[in-house]
Design an enzyme around this catalytic site. Structure first.
Site, PDB file in Angstrom:
ATOM      1  N   ASP A  68       0.911  -1.185  -0.172  1.00  0.00           N
ATOM      2  CA  ASP A  68       0.132   0.026   0.192  1.00  0.00           C
ATOM      3  C   ASP A  68       0.938   1.275  -0.049  1.00  0.00           C
ATOM      4  O   ASP A  68       1.975   1.330   0.797  1.00  0.00           O
ATOM      5  CB  ASP A  68      -0.853   0.176   1.318  1.00  0.00           C
ATOM      6  N   ASP A  74       0.172   8.184   7.830  1.00  0.00           N
ATOM      7  CA  ASP A  74       0.235   6.739   8.258  1.00  0.00           C
ATOM      8  C   ASP A  74       1.835   6.738   9.118  1.00  0.00           C
ATOM      9  O   ASP A  74       1.999   6.106  10.118  1.00  0.00           O
ATOM     10  CB  ASP A  74       0.716   5.955   6.716  1.00  0.00           C
ATOM     11  N   GLU A  96       1.612  -2.222  10.788  1.00  0.00           N
ATOM     12  CA  GLU A  96       1.326  -2.369   9.242  1.00  0.00           C
ATOM     13  C   GLU A  96       2.567  -1.515   8.725  1.00  0.00           C
ATOM     14  O   GLU A  96       2.721  -2.085   7.456  1.00  0.00           O
ATOM     15  CB  GLU A  96       0.037  -1.817   9.088  1.00  0.00           C
ATOM     16  N   GLU A  97       2.889  -0.427   9.235  1.00  0.00           N
ATOM     17  CA  GLU A  97       4.090   0.245   8.573  1.00  0.00           C
ATOM     18  C   GLU A  97       5.537  -0.214   8.748  1.00  0.00           C
ATOM     19  O   GLU A  97       6.378   0.471   8.116  1.00  0.00           O
ATOM     20  CB  GLU A  97       3.942   1.760   9.046  1.00  0.00           C
ATOM     21  N   ASP A 115      -2.542  -1.422  13.432  1.00  0.00           N
ATOM     22  CA  ASP A 115      -2.652  -0.450  12.207  1.00  0.00           C
ATOM     23  C   ASP A 115      -2.675   0.943  12.720  1.00  0.00           C
ATOM     24  O   ASP A 115      -3.972   1.365  13.232  1.00  0.00           O
ATOM     25  CB  ASP A 115      -3.709  -0.920  11.440  1.00  0.00           C
ATOM     26  N   LEU A 117      -2.847   4.020  11.553  1.00  0.00           N
ATOM     27  CA  LEU A 117      -3.647   4.924  10.699  1.00  0.00           C
ATOM     28  C   LEU A 117      -4.532   3.952   9.723  1.00  0.00           C
ATOM     29  O   LEU A 117      -4.205   3.767   8.683  1.00  0.00           O
ATOM     30  CB  LEU A 117      -2.914   5.888  10.139  1.00  0.00           C
ATOM     31  N   ASP A 118      -5.841   3.475  10.031  1.00  0.00           N
ATOM     32  CA  ASP A 118      -6.687   2.867   9.314  1.00  0.00           C
ATOM     33  C   ASP A 118      -7.509   3.587   8.543  1.00  0.00           C
ATOM     34  O   ASP A 118      -8.033   4.696   9.090  1.00  0.00           O
ATOM     35  CB  ASP A 118      -7.534   1.912  10.389  1.00  0.00           C
ATOM     36  N   GLU A 278      -5.691  -5.920  11.652  1.00  0.00           N
ATOM     37  CA  GLU A 278      -6.993  -5.470  11.379  1.00  0.00           C
ATOM     38  C   GLU A 278      -8.174  -6.414  11.714  1.00  0.00           C
ATOM     39  O   GLU A 278      -8.881  -6.167  12.368  1.00  0.00           O
ATOM     40  CB  GLU A 278      -7.008  -5.487   9.928  1.00  0.00           C
TER      41      GLU A 278
HETATM   42  O1  F6P Z   1      -6.700  -0.477   5.907  1.00  0.00           O
HETATM   43  C1  F6P Z   1      -7.494  -1.010   4.541  1.00  0.00           C
HETATM   44  C2  F6P Z   1      -8.499  -0.225   4.329  1.00  0.00           C
HETATM   45  O2  F6P Z   1      -8.361   1.352   4.121  1.00  0.00           O
HETATM   46  C3  F6P Z   1      -9.683  -0.269   5.308  1.00  0.00           C
HETATM   47  O3  F6P Z   1     -10.020   0.515   6.219  1.00  0.00           O
HETATM   48  C4  F6P Z   1     -11.098  -0.497   4.366  1.00  0.00           C
HETATM   49  O4  F6P Z   1     -11.890  -1.389   4.680  1.00  0.00           O
HETATM   50  C5  F6P Z   1     -10.527  -0.841   3.179  1.00  0.00           C
HETATM   51  O5  F6P Z   1      -8.994  -0.774   2.951  1.00  0.00           O
HETATM   52  C6  F6P Z   1     -10.975  -0.348   1.985  1.00  0.00           C
HETATM   53  O6  F6P Z   1     -10.618  -0.888   0.913  1.00  0.00           O
HETATM   54  P1  F6P Z   1     -11.043  -0.361  -0.620  1.00  0.00           P
HETATM   55  O7  F6P Z   1      -9.879   0.622  -0.873  1.00  0.00           O
HETATM   56  O8  F6P Z   1     -10.918  -1.862  -1.584  1.00  0.00           O
HETATM   57  O9  F6P Z   1     -12.492   0.107  -0.588  1.00  0.00           O
HETATM   58 MN    MN Z   2      -6.037  -0.433   7.656  1.00  0.00          MN
END
Ligand code: F6P
Ligand code: MN
Length: 349
Positions: A68, A74, A96-97, A115, A117-118, A278
């Site tokens: 990512d 992040d 995650e980072e 994680d 920064l989700d 996650e």
């Molecule tokens: O951390 C991953 C994430 O950002 C989640 O928070 C979220 O549910 C998902 O990815 C969103 O994925 P997409 O970009 O496929 O919608």
């Molecule tokens: Mn996340």
């Protein structure tokens, strides 16, 4: 009143971590959660300033271990969480980072995965994002502290930076919600016993991936779309924030189902979300609030982690729709007669 963003406390409920007979362990968990609250306040403050803090959503040019694109927030969040955990009884930190586990002080008793920064795609959009964490007892080496089943978590939760800054948390004796009081800088208990509605007709999925989904999920969503005239006999509604923490928080508040299934895009066979920091923590919180969390068919908290950044298809929420999705996987496995989904660890045996 202006709150102090580098200190402040969480006023734990009397029931928090009451299942731990060992007073020392309870104190260690509380100290670690308190440190995470300090980190969350700092991240929340940065989020609240939004465009006044320049470049939060800018790409750093780097990528995290999973490929990512990393954004400035992040990286900053990871630094803030690391610094906070250095003040806590934490030996190892998996993020995650970070490609590998970071050793903070091997003599300490706990291990934390996060994680930091989700929901990074929502950073610049003034939409809720958050920090997810999971706490284990440390083992004698860094990696084995994390390569284990999610049912061994001793505490887990997530902060949401939204209209309110909240903490949803469990230490294995129910799920609680705390709210950051901006006047005092303290996290205060808001909901003592969260209970997910057992049934709901609201689902969350990134529908743009429809053509890529695994067959049982595609059939289920097509049946939802068919509404009252379809096999499910009810009209369904869709909500998708795109930040796992925000979708999970909504489901905890009013029920529903979240799905990020495996799909046939390159790298997405096991979905998008990571098991360690996650799916496992969210699953722990969801189960403790009476919901279910699976990979479509099998319980998330029973899965063993083989590598730090391993992905997993993730389906969680209200009991009834999550069971319904599992039954669609079951139908498929009966038809193909080759699936291992419903071996003795499955939901239905
Ligand atoms: O951390 C991953 C994430 O950002 C989640 O928070 C979220 O549910 C998902 O990815 C969103 O994925 P997409 O970009 O496929 O919608
Ligand atoms: Mn996340």
């Amino acid at each position: 009143m202006t709150s102090n963003f580098s200190s402040g406390t969480i006023n734990f409920s009397s029931g928090f971590a009451k299942n731990f007979q060992n007073d020392a362990r309870r104190a260690e968990i509380r100290a670690t959660v308190s440190a995470l609250c300090v980190a969350a306040k700092q991240i929340s403050h940065i989020c609240a300033r939004g465009p006044l803090e320049s470049g939060l959503g800018d790409a750093t040019g780097g990528a995290n271990s999973d490929g990512d694109a990393q954004k400035a927030l992040d990286v900053r969040s990871d630094e803030i969480v690391t610094a906070a955990l250095e003040t806590a009884p934490v030996a190892y930190y998996a993020s995650e980072e970070q490609d590998d586990v970071v050793t903070l002080d091997a003599s300490k008793p706990l291990a934390v995965a996060s994680d930091p920064l989700d929901g990074s795609s929502n950073i610049d959009t003034n939409v809720s994002i958050g920090t997810i964490f999971s706490i284990y007892t440390a083992k004698k080496d860094a990696l084995s502290s994390f390569l284990r089943v999610g049912s061994e978590q001793i505490c887990a939760g997530f902060f949401v930076y939204g209209p309110q800054t909240t903490l949803v948390i469990t230490a294995g004796a129910g799920t609680e919600t705390y709210v950051l009081d901006p006047d005092t800088g303290n996290f205060e208990l808001a909901i003592a016993h969260m209970k997910i509605a057992p049934a709901s007709t609201e689902y969350a999925i990134n529908a743009s991936n429809h053509r890529h989904w695994e067959a049982p999920v595609r059939s289920y969503i097509e049946d939802c779309l068919a509404g009252a005239d379809g096999p499910l006999g009810e009209k369904y509604n869709m909500r998708w924030v795109g930040s796992l923490v925000a979708d999970a928080n909504r489901i905890l508040s009013r029920g529903g189902i979240f799905m990020y299934p495996g799909d046939d895009r390159k790298g997405y066979q096991e979905g998008r979300l990571r098991l360690l920091y996650e799916a496992n923590p969210v699953a722990f919180v969801i189960e403790q609030a009476g919901g279910i969390a699976t990979n479509g068919a099998l319980r998330i908290l029973g899965m063993s982690l083989e590598s730090l950044h391993q992905r997993v298809p993730f389906v969680f929420g209200s009991e009834r729709p999550v069971q319904m999705v599992a039954s669609y996987h079951h139908k498929k496995s009966v038809k193909s007669d080759s699936s291992q989904l419903f071996n003795k660890r499955g939901l239905f045996r």
